[in-house]
Enzyme design. Structure first.
Site, PDB file in Angstrom:
ATOM      1  N   ARG A  27       0.762  -1.247   0.000  1.00 31.11           N
ATOM      2  CA  ARG A  27       0.000   0.000   0.000  1.00 31.11           C
ATOM      3  C   ARG A  27       0.796   1.302   0.000  1.00 31.11           C
ATOM      4  NH1 ARG A  27      -1.774  -2.023   6.035  1.00 31.11           N
ATOM      5  NH2 ARG A  27       0.367  -2.023   6.769  1.00 31.11           N
ATOM      6  N   TYR A 147      -6.288 -15.697  14.809  1.00 29.27           N
ATOM      7  CA  TYR A 147      -7.285 -15.382  13.761  1.00 29.27           C
ATOM      8  C   TYR A 147      -8.353 -16.462  13.679  1.00 29.27           C
ATOM      9  CZ  TYR A 147      -4.940 -11.245  12.090  1.00 29.27           C
ATOM     10  OH  TYR A 147      -4.420  -9.985  12.022  1.00 29.27           O
TER      11      TYR A 147
END
Ligand code: CP3
Length: 358
Positions: A27, A147
């Site tokens: 990003r 997770y």
């Protein structure tokens, strides 16, 4: 082809301190954002040419000494039967969290070629073109388990820690299954051409030293043992891990990652038998470059030219970081050379004052 990164992993002398950045691909780079406009993360990691391109972008633009395969820590999970979605602004979300013995029993064995074939092909493509070594990586089992059990990013891993104490058998079966997956995944990455591997234990800092030592370290030790014959350096990174560094090093890793919450010299004193990687606070890169330069020099002063320092951030590059500043930081680290002169002044090992400030 510069091999100063691999040399530093092995604690050999180098011509300049090697540097790369966690999350260097992605990003922060405009050329990545252009690709992201037409492809999602899973689309990129299942397209070998695109994945190789994104992996190489930061090598070209930033002049770093290593490439890291572009993928997420959750990328291999569908290969054991865990479906997930990457949600904007949230991160990975697991459709059906793993919480019961039956959930764990349903996990499948991992077949790397079937699960991540295109990613392995991307590794082969990168190796054809990259002027620097390629790092493969995986999430560490405890972080992956967080997770799976929580269903998404969780700051405190509360459900997972409760599972550990309320139903240890299920906890250990889950983590052992993730060790099996990770060993197969990393062995396949190395077979395809990865020249080093990094384990990201991003949530390990939620654990007490007691729980880490008794319940997680034995799994990590098995993981590193089952990679040992590959003969590639292993980097063992965690965040908020200052109180766990010795136990993490004892579990395994040729290079120990340090986040910015501990001074590099203090961290290295805990693991003097290993290389260290780190440890600039990534948030500094959202501010003026002077502050980046001051602390980067302070970190280099603490390393004091000793063989075995890989310069990095203490965690991943943040969105909003100016890639020109990353490039400047690479040049600064390289320009500082391997700095043998700093040996002369022992006060540099602990002083919080940067060279430039004196
Ligand atoms: O940079 C990007 O935006 C690219 C694409 C992307 C990645 N992960 C690449 C990645 C996206 C959208 C994600 C989703 C994701 N995964 C999130 C959401 C927020 C975010 O950071 O984008 C989160 C929290 C995850 C889970 C995750 N991925 C963890 C905990 C880690 C370990 C490192 C850490 O930050 O603690 C990752 C690793 C990761 N994700 C890498 C890449 C390219 C690792 C390799 C590297 O250092 O480049």
């Amino acid at each position: 082809m510069t091999d100063r990164f691999l040399r530093a992993c092995r604690r050999e002398p180098v011509d300049a301190t090697p540097v790369w950045f966690m999350r260097q691909a992605g990003r922060a780079l405009p050329e990545y954002r252009t690709i992201r406009e037409r492809a999602t993360l899973p689309e990129i990691t299942s397209d070998p040419a695109l994945c190789a391109e994104v992996t190489l972008q930061p090598v070209r633009r930033l002049g770093v000494d290593a490439a890291i395969l572009f993928a997420d820590i959750t990328t291999p999970l569908p290969g054991i039967g865990v479906e997930l979605e990457i949600v904007d602004g949230v991160g990975p979300v697991i459709e059906r969290p793993i919480r019961t013995p039956e959930d764990v029993a349903r996990l499948r064995a991992f077949d790397a070629e079937a699960a991540v074939g295109p990613l392995l092909e991307a590794i082969r493509l990168v190796r054809r073109e990259a002027p620097v070594p390629l790092i493969g990586f995986a999430g560490a089992p405890f972080t992956l388990a967080s997770y799976l059990v929580e269903g998404r990013s969780s700051r405190d891993a509360q459900r997972l820690k409760t599972l550990l104490h309320a139903d240890p058998a299920t906890f250990h079966r889950l983590v052992a299954a993730l060790v099996d997956m990770t060993v197969a995944y990393l062995r396949a990455q190395v077979a395809a051409g990865a020249q080093a591997v990094q384990l990201f234990d991003s949530w390990v800092g939620t654990l007490s030293p007691f729980d880490y030592g008794r319940s997680v370290a034995p799994h990590m030790r098995r993981l590193f043992t089952e990679l040992a014959d590959l003969d590639v350096p292993a980097i063992h990174f965690g965040t908020d891990s200052a109180g766990l560094l010795r136990a993490m090093a004892d579990a395994g890793g040729d290079v120990i990652g340090l986040d910015w919450r501990i001074g590099l010299a203090d961290g290295w004193a805990i693991v003097p038998d290993r290389s260290v990687q780190g440890n600039l606070d990534p948030s500094l890169l959202l501010g003026p470059f002077d502050a980046v330069a001051d602390q980067a020099r302070w970190i280099l002063d603490q390393a004091a030219g000793r063989p075995g320092h890989v310069f990095n951030l203490g965690h991943g590059v943040l969105p909003g970081t100016d890639p020109d500043d990353l490039r400047r930081l690479v040049d600064l680290v390289h320009g500082a050379g391997a700095r043998p002169t700093a040996f002369a002044d022992p006060s540099l090992l602990t002083s919080a004052t940067s060279r430039s400030a004196r």
